[in-house]
Design an enzyme around this catalytic site. Structure first.
Site, PDB file in Angstrom:
ATOM      1  N   ASP A 166     -12.203  41.466 -33.305  1.00  0.00           N
ATOM      2  CA  ASP A 166     -11.949  41.539 -34.596  1.00  0.00           C
ATOM      3  C   ASP A 166     -10.653  40.471 -34.758  1.00  0.00           C
ATOM      4  O   ASP A 166     -10.268  40.482 -36.336  1.00  0.00           O
ATOM      5  CB  ASP A 166     -10.957  43.132 -34.992  1.00  0.00           C
ATOM      6  N   ASP A 192     -15.350  42.839 -27.896  1.00  0.00           N
ATOM      7  CA  ASP A 192     -14.548  43.222 -27.722  1.00  0.00           C
ATOM      8  C   ASP A 192     -13.530  45.126 -27.577  1.00  0.00           C
ATOM      9  O   ASP A 192     -14.672  45.618 -27.689  1.00  0.00           O
ATOM     10  CB  ASP A 192     -12.933  42.645 -28.975  1.00  0.00           C
ATOM     11  N   ASP A 226     -10.185  46.387 -28.199  1.00  0.00           N
ATOM     12  CA  ASP A 226      -8.853  47.441 -29.507  1.00  0.00           C
ATOM     13  C   ASP A 226      -9.899  47.044 -30.675  1.00  0.00           C
ATOM     14  O   ASP A 226      -9.896  45.409 -31.018  1.00  0.00           O
ATOM     15  CB  ASP A 226      -7.939  47.660 -29.218  1.00  0.00           C
TER      16      ASP A 226
END
Length: 216
Positions: free
Chosen positions: A167, A8, A10
């Site tokens: 995250d 990922d 961000d």
């Protein structure tokens, strides 16, 4: 043995929160709507720009207003997407070590596709990702697994030799929907508790821990 690590963006490779918040707040202010503190955006981001606009417009949401806000966001973010954005500690070294080990790396994000290469080239100019995809019209956004499945297949890898790293709970569901194991990073926007409750296969607290996991 892991041969492909898909990240990922961000909250995983890059702390983009302030620039995202500033761009959305700009778009909201243009419509005389309330803005939010940067930290509130930890719980707003992760599901794509359309959802981000919808959530932050709240009760003032209208389809027409959302179109204007999205356009204002994109105009502002295009000029400011790397103003405050920084790499997380140890990630550049991690990518260098994975290169040395001949472990392929890629990125799949719900961020609009046009911004992904710009941010990666600003933060990691010497690293070459196998693929780096943001939200594209050809795929539904995460947590639909189609983009991850396509990236793995197009590059000749197997799901069993792939790890997804993210995250948020969206990332966990995304990887599991694709039949891929997922490692959550506690340094991101959401924290270890959300990742644990979502069922992440692994959770790491540093880039060094992630490297040891990939080579474990």
């Amino acid at each position: 043995m892991l041969k492909l690590v898909v990240f990922d963006l961000d909250g995983t490779l890059a702390d983009t929160l302030a620039d995202l918040a500033n761009a959305v707040n700009y778009a909201l202010a243009r419509q005389h709507l309330p803005t939010y503190p940067v930290d509130d955006y930890r719980h707003f981001v992760g599901n794509g720009i359309d959802n981000l606009i919808r959530v932050t417009m709240a009760d003032a949401y209208t389809p027409e207003g959302a179109v204007r806000a999205k356009a204002d966001f994109q105009t502002y973010y295009a000029d400011h997407c790397t103003d405050c954005t920084v790499a997380y500690d140890g990630i550049e070294t991690l990518l260098d070590r994975l290169d040395t080990d001949h472990t392929a790396t890629a990125v799949i994000s719900n961020k609009p596709d046009r911004f992904v290469p710009e941010i990666l080239s600003a933060l990691y100019p010497r690293h070459t990702f196998l693929s780096a995809w943001g939200q594209r019209d050809e795929f539904p956004r995460k947590p639909s697994p189609e983009s991850l499945e396509a990236l793995i297949e197009r590059n000749g890898y197997q799901k069993s030799e792939t790890l997804y790293v993210g995250d948020s709970n969206v990332d966990v569901v995304f990887a599991h929907n694709a039949g891929v194991k997922v490692c959550g990073v506690s340094w991101g926007f959401r924290g270890a508790k959300e990742l644990r409750e979502a069922g992440a296969d692994f959770i790491v607290n540093s880039a060094e821990e992630l490297y040891r996991l990939v080579n474990g």
